[in-house]
Design a protein around this motif. Structure first.
Motif, PDB file in Angstrom:
ATOM      1  N   THR A  87     -75.859  -8.175   6.844  1.00 24.81           N
ATOM      2  CA  THR A  87     -76.795  -7.111   7.213  1.00 24.81           C
ATOM      3  C   THR A  87     -78.216  -7.519   6.895  1.00 24.81           C
ATOM      4  O   THR A  87     -79.154  -7.263   7.665  1.00 24.81           O
ATOM      5  N   ASN A  88     -78.404  -8.190   5.762  1.00 23.93           N
ATOM      6  CA  ASN A  88     -79.738  -8.647   5.387  1.00 23.93           C
ATOM      7  C   ASN A  88     -80.248  -9.709   6.353  1.00 23.93           C
ATOM      8  O   ASN A  88     -81.387  -9.638   6.832  1.00 23.93           O
ATOM      9  N   LEU A  89     -79.414 -10.700   6.656  1.00 31.43           N
ATOM     10  CA  LEU A  89     -79.838 -11.794   7.523  1.00 31.43           C
ATOM     11  C   LEU A  89     -80.075 -11.319   8.956  1.00 31.43           C
ATOM     12  O   LEU A  89     -81.095 -11.664   9.571  1.00 31.43           O
ATOM     13  N   VAL A  90     -79.135 -10.538   9.493  1.00 33.94           N
ATOM     14  CA  VAL A  90     -79.289 -10.054  10.868  1.00 33.94           C
ATOM     15  C   VAL A  90     -80.434  -9.040  10.939  1.00 33.94           C
ATOM     16  O   VAL A  90     -81.198  -9.017  11.905  1.00 33.94           O
ATOM     17  N   GLY A  91     -80.565  -8.205   9.899  1.00 31.18           N
ATOM     18  CA  GLY A  91     -81.655  -7.239   9.869  1.00 31.18           C
ATOM     19  C   GLY A  91     -83.010  -7.935   9.859  1.00 31.18           C
ATOM     20  O   GLY A  91     -83.939  -7.510  10.562  1.00 31.18           O
ATOM     21  N   ASN A  92     -83.137  -9.004   9.084  1.00 28.10           N
ATOM     22  CA  ASN A  92     -84.380  -9.782   9.076  1.00 28.10           C
ATOM     23  C   ASN A  92     -84.645 -10.395  10.445  1.00 28.10           C
ATOM     24  O   ASN A  92     -85.788 -10.431  10.920  1.00 28.10           O
ATOM     25  N   ALA A  93     -83.590 -10.908  11.065  1.00 25.51           N
ATOM     26  CA  ALA A  93     -83.754 -11.528  12.384  1.00 25.51           C
ATOM     27  C   ALA A  93     -84.278 -10.513  13.396  1.00 25.51           C
ATOM     28  O   ALA A  93     -85.171 -10.823  14.194  1.00 25.51           O
ATOM     29  N   VAL A  94     -83.728  -9.317  13.379  1.00 24.25           N
ATOM     30  CA  VAL A  94     -84.195  -8.264  14.289  1.00 24.25           C
ATOM     31  C   VAL A  94     -85.634  -7.882  13.963  1.00 24.25           C
ATOM     32  O   VAL A  94     -86.475  -7.716  14.854  1.00 24.25           O
ATOM     33  N   LYS A  95     -85.933  -7.767  12.683  1.00 24.61           N
ATOM     34  CA  LYS A  95     -87.273  -7.319  12.255  1.00 24.61           C
ATOM     35  C   LYS A  95     -88.357  -8.299  12.672  1.00 24.61           C
ATOM     36  O   LYS A  95     -89.440  -7.893  13.091  1.00 24.61           O
ATOM     37  N   PHE A  96     -88.064  -9.614  12.570  1.00 19.87           N
ATOM     38  CA  PHE A  96     -89.090 -10.615  12.830  1.00 19.87           C
ATOM     39  C   PHE A  96     -89.020 -11.200  14.242  1.00 19.87           C
ATOM     40  O   PHE A  96     -89.653 -12.214  14.516  1.00 19.87           O
ATOM     41  N   THR A  97     -88.237 -10.583  15.117  1.00 22.16           N
ATOM     42  CA  THR A  97     -88.129 -11.042  16.500  1.00 22.16           C
ATOM     43  C   THR A  97     -88.669  -9.964  17.438  1.00 22.16           C
ATOM     44  O   THR A  97     -88.197  -8.827  17.409  1.00 22.16           O
ATOM     45  N   GLN A  98     -89.628 -10.334  18.261  1.00 21.21           N
ATOM     46  CA  GLN A  98     -90.243  -9.385  19.184  1.00 21.21           C
ATOM     47  C   GLN A  98     -89.656  -9.470  20.587  1.00 21.21           C
ATOM     48  O   GLN A  98     -89.717  -8.505  21.349  1.00 21.21           O
ATOM     49  N   SER A  99     -89.095 -10.608  20.937  1.00 25.87           N
ATOM     50  CA  SER A  99     -88.481 -10.769  22.255  1.00 25.87           C
ATOM     51  C   SER A  99     -87.431 -11.863  22.173  1.00 25.87           C
ATOM     52  O   SER A  99     -87.486 -12.735  21.301  1.00 25.87           O
ATOM     53  N   GLY A 100     -86.466 -11.796  23.073  1.00 26.33           N
ATOM     54  CA  GLY A 100     -85.421 -12.811  23.079  1.00 26.33           C
ATOM     55  C   GLY A 100     -84.099 -12.282  22.568  1.00 26.33           C
ATOM     56  O   GLY A 100     -83.615 -11.252  23.029  1.00 26.33           O
ATOM     57  N   HIS A 101     -83.524 -12.974  21.581  1.00 25.81           N
ATOM     58  CA  HIS A 101     -82.185 -12.602  21.130  1.00 25.81           C
ATOM     59  C   HIS A 101     -81.985 -12.885  19.648  1.00 25.81           C
ATOM     60  O   HIS A 101     -82.749 -13.613  19.026  1.00 25.81           O
ATOM     61  N   VAL A 102     -80.910 -12.298  19.135  1.00 23.96           N
ATOM     62  CA  VAL A 102     -80.385 -12.604  17.794  1.00 23.96           C
ATOM     63  C   VAL A 102     -78.917 -12.962  17.975  1.00 23.96           C
ATOM     64  O   VAL A 102     -78.170 -12.207  18.589  1.00 23.96           O
TER      65      VAL A 102
END
Length: 261
Positions: A87-102
């Motif tokens: 949850t921490n890793l995926v949550g960070n990925a979503v938070k710091f990504t403005q476009s594209g994918h996780v």
């Protein structure tokens, strides 16, 4: 605009901060213990992705899961702590990504040379197409209260404890965690972990069983057993006949049996 959404989001943010501080304090005081039990890794990953899907959808991001089809899905480990890390890793990925994918990718080798018999060496990667991390910040990214400050991400909040806690939890599981990143292109957090493989679930369809139910369940003495029964009344009768914590009974309509079994 009504204030209720802001009150709720502020309360949730405060709860995250409190939980992070409590977890970190427990780890530092050597008071946090792991509770290994059988769990479904693939399902846990999908649960985390579904939890964070609304935030990703609001930003127009694609959430992807790539689970190696040749890997087992049931392992023995602390499912709650592993979900916390993901949850921490995926949550960070979503938070710091403005476009594209996780993307969450799981690969591994059952019976690898460096893994004991009955265990699987796993590699879990969380990849994103976000803002990335500069090379001079990578060495301290897992430090306590570390934040990658720059003009590009100064607007992002956080305690700076999530990655430090994740690293300590992974090391308690005898694993390792690392990161590769290119500024402006994205980041990839990797986890290496070796877990015992759990016994698979045994599903018994009462309607089509060719042997007495106790005999079928007795053959599968070790793994958990799911018994599919046609009605609530049958569920009650089966429950009386089979009093075993390994046996999970639930009713289903005949039409849905093909989807369950």
């Amino acid at each position: 605009m009504k204030p209720w959404p802001w009150i709720r989001s502020s309360g949730e943010a405060l709860l995250v901060i409190i939980n992070d501080i409590l977890d970190y304090s427990k780890i530092e005081a050597d008071k946090l213990t792991l509770h290994p039990e059988p769990f479904d890794l693939e399902r846990s990953i999908h649960d985390v992705v579904m939890l964070l899907q609304p935030a990703a959808r609001d930003k127009g991001l694609s959430m992807l899961v790539d689970y190696d089809m040749f890997l087992p899905t049931r392992f023995v480990g602390d499912a709650g702590r592993l979900r916390q890390i993901l949850t921490n890793l995926v949550g960070n990925a979503v938070k710091f990504t403005q476009s594209g994918h996780v993307l969450v990718r799981v690969t591994g080798v059952t019976g690898a040379e460096d893994a004991p018999t009955g265990e699987t060496a796993l590699h879990i990667a969380v990849e994103d197409t976000g803002i990335g991390i500069s090379a001079d910040k990578l060495e301290t990214i897992f430090d306590e209260f570390s934040q990658v400050e720059s003009e590009r991400n100064r607007s992002f909040d956080g305690t700076g404890l999530g990655l430090a806690i994740s690293q300590k939890l992974i090391r308690m599981m005898q694993g390792d965690i690392w990161v590769d990143s290119t500024p402006g292109e994205g980041s990839s957090f990797g986890i290496s972990l070796t877990l015992p493989v759990a016994a698979p679930l045994v599903i018994v369809n009462v309607l089509f069983a060719v042997a007495p139910l106790p005999e079928i369940v007795g053959v599968a003495a070790a793994p958990p057993v799911i018994v599919v029964v046609p009605s609530v009344r049958a569920l009650q009768l089966v429950g009386l006949l089979l009093s075993d914590e390994r046996i999970i009974c639930f009713p289903t309509r005949p039409r849905s049996l093909s989807r369950v079994v």
